[in-house]
Design a protein around this motif. Structure first.
Motif, PDB file in Angstrom:
ATOM      1  N   ASN A 212      54.582  63.419 -13.054  1.00  0.00           N
ATOM      2  CA  ASN A 212      55.836  63.452 -12.557  1.00  0.00           C
ATOM      3  C   ASN A 212      54.886  63.384 -11.018  1.00  0.00           C
ATOM      4  N   ARG A 213      53.660  62.135 -11.049  1.00  0.00           N
ATOM      5  CA  ARG A 213      52.793  61.890 -10.089  1.00  0.00           C
ATOM      6  C   ARG A 213      53.115  60.468 -10.037  1.00  0.00           C
ATOM      7  N   HIS A 214      53.193  59.614 -11.238  1.00  0.00           N
ATOM      8  CA  HIS A 214      53.369  58.056 -11.482  1.00  0.00           C
ATOM      9  C   HIS A 214      54.755  57.365 -11.261  1.00  0.00           C
ATOM     10  N   VAL A 352      45.135  66.425  -7.750  1.00  0.00           N
ATOM     11  CA  VAL A 352      45.769  65.127  -7.856  1.00  0.00           C
ATOM     12  C   VAL A 352      44.760  64.370  -7.125  1.00  0.00           C
ATOM     13  N   ARG A 403      51.800  59.888  -3.398  1.00  0.00           N
ATOM     14  CA  ARG A 403      51.305  61.291  -3.964  1.00  0.00           C
ATOM     15  C   ARG A 403      50.895  62.456  -2.433  1.00  0.00           C
ATOM     16  N   LEU A 407      52.263  66.347  -2.647  1.00  0.00           N
ATOM     17  CA  LEU A 407      51.353  67.657  -3.149  1.00  0.00           C
ATOM     18  C   LEU A 407      51.590  68.012  -1.378  1.00  0.00           C
ATOM     19  N   GLY A 412      57.897  66.282  -6.960  1.00  0.00           N
ATOM     20  CA  GLY A 412      57.782  65.833  -7.942  1.00  0.00           C
ATOM     21  C   GLY A 412      57.257  64.432  -6.709  1.00  0.00           C
ATOM     22  N   ILE A 413      56.890  63.131  -7.531  1.00  0.00           N
ATOM     23  CA  ILE A 413      57.121  61.900  -7.290  1.00  0.00           C
ATOM     24  C   ILE A 413      58.088  61.122  -7.323  1.00  0.00           C
TER      25      ILE A 413
END
Ligand code: 4AD
Ligand code: MG
Length: 428
Positions: A212-214, A352, A403, A407, A412-413
């Motif tokens: 969820n961060r790439h 993160v 990101r 955050l 999520g991204i």
């Protein structure tokens, strides 16, 4: 007549309202249309006997069609939507919508297939209002401190971060790569005597990560500045920059973020806490029983980052944590090292990584040696040349804008980006 935003439209004067149809109630004698533009929503109330020629149009209106209405707005306490209604004298459909493909409870992947419809919601639009505020605050902060904004090429001759994560493209009769960061060129600006620069733009990573961060394409906020004494100057500048940007967001959007996302915008305190990586691992082991073999402790892991949030809150009451003293083999070749220790950091927010930063190696011989150790000597020759003819000591960082946004809102991204890109998503 000029169009007015619903939010600022006045009562008892002729106005023109244009937007999407959010609700339609078409009965025998009356029709109620709720029109939504970027600023808000308004009910239009139509007495059908007054407009016998509108019957056909009204019968064909569909949800999310775009309409143009003229008339006057009147106070009416019975109208739930803001206690006012538009009494239209003109109704014109500008674009009729087909049956909607997206239900309210659609999952994120379906929503992304129809992202343009998904983005019509106030909650989704807030993401981009907040992001606009963040980036413009960072820009203002830096311009006031005499930073220049530059735009560097994204088609480049060599990988800057790691050869494995780079997209290769055909470039006439040779190979080119999509920039994994503006790293090489922001350093060139230091060799050009620009002293302070920043750039915000696309960054490409050929990573087969499904987290969820790439993402394979994101927006980076990068800066670089000269005549630093150590990477602590870089950390300090970033802490001040983020504190300023978050205070702007809190003032302008704090309430909306809490209302729509249930997240509180906390303006961080300066300075941000700093911890060396080996020390962090000791703390995580002692406090939470998180154990990683000694040999792997030169870098962070996803779990270690997540736990570091808990640690940072418990120990410092701070959402941010600066981590230093990574292992040299885990860091880019261009980081300056002192006694073998890379002079850089990661900044972790709410568990993160949002930034990697460092003092760079500006000494030509040392830099060439560090590049050669990785077998990069030839590939990055155009880059090492930048340091042959005089270059001040300098440092900087790369911050992931998506990101940061994600955050801030606790999402999520995929949702934080206007259009998410991954190994299996190239459309819309
Ligand atoms: O940590 P990274 O790879 O560092 C660099 O690009 C260096 N040139 C920075 C420097 O000046 N030393 O990337 C910087 C930031 C990360 O901290 C993260 O926020 C974001 O870019 N990022 C990603 N965001 C989304 N998807 C990905 N695949 C990302 N990879 C990095
Ligand atoms: Mg990094």
């Amino acid at each position: 007549m000029n169009r007015t935003f619903i939010k600022v439209a006045q009562t008892n004067v002729p106005v023109k309202i244009e937007g999407f149809l959010e609700r339609i109630r078409n009965t025998r004698n009356m029709a109620f249309l709720v029109v939504r533009d970027r600023s808000g929503a308004l009910q239009a109330t139509i007495k059908k006997e007054q407009h016998p020629d509108w019957t056909e149009v009204l019968d064909h209106l569909t949800l999310e069609s775009v309409v143009s209405l003229e008339g006057t707005i009147q106070e009416n306490p019975q109208v739930k939507l803001g206690g006012r209604e538009l009494i239209p004298t003109r109704l014109e459909p500008l674009s009729l919508a087909a049956a909607l493909p997206l239900s309210k409870d659609a999952n994120i992947d379906t929503r992304l297939d129809y992202r343009w419809i998904d983005l019509r919601a106030e909650k989704e639009r807030l993401i981009f209002e907040v992001q606009t505020c963040l980036v413009s605050a960072m820009r203002t902060f830096l311009v006031e401190r005499d930073f220049l904004e530059i735009h560097t090429p994204k088609l480049i001759a060599a990988a800057s971060e790691s050869g494995a994560d780079v997209f290769e493209v055909d470039y006439f009769d040779q190979k080119a790569y999509l920039a994994q960061s503006p790293q090489f060129y922001k350093q060139m600006a230091m060799a050009s005597g620009f002293e302070r620069i920043f750039e915000t733009g696309p960054v490409f990573r050929a990573e087969k990560s499904y987290t969820n961060r790439h993402t394979t394409e994101f927006t980076g906020f990068d800066l670089e500045f000269s005549y630093i004494e150590s990477f602590h100057d870089v950390m300090q500048l970033e802490a001040e920059l983020l504190t300023y940007a978050l205070s702007q967001v809190q003032t302008r959007y704090g309430e909306a973020i809490t209302r729509l996302y249930g997240k509180e915008v906390v303006v961080p305190k300066l300075p941000f806490p700093v911890i060396a990586l080996p020390e962090l691992y000791r703390e995580l082991e002692q406090r939470y029983g998180y154990y990683l073999p000694e040999s792997e402790r030169g870098d962070t892991t996803t779990e270690a980052e997540q736990l570091s949030y808990r640690f940072s809150m418990e120990e410092f009451g701070h959402e941010f944590l600066l981590i230093t003293d990574f292992a040299a083999q885990k860091r880019a070749f261009y980081h300056m090292r002192k006694e073998g220790v890379p002079q850089g950091y990661d900044l972790v927010w709410r568990g993160v990584e949002i930034t990697t930063g460092a003092q760079r190696e500006h000494r030509y011989d040392v830099l060439c040696q560090q590049a050669n150790e990785r077998g990069l000597g030839e590939d990055v020759r155009f880059y090492t040349e930048f340091f042959r003819y005089g270059c001040p000591p300098h440092g900087g960082f790369g911050l992931g804008v998506d990101r940061l946004t994600m955050l801030l809102l606790g999402i999520g991204i995929k949702e934080a980006m206007f259009l998410f890109r991954s190994p299996n998503r190239l459309t819309p």
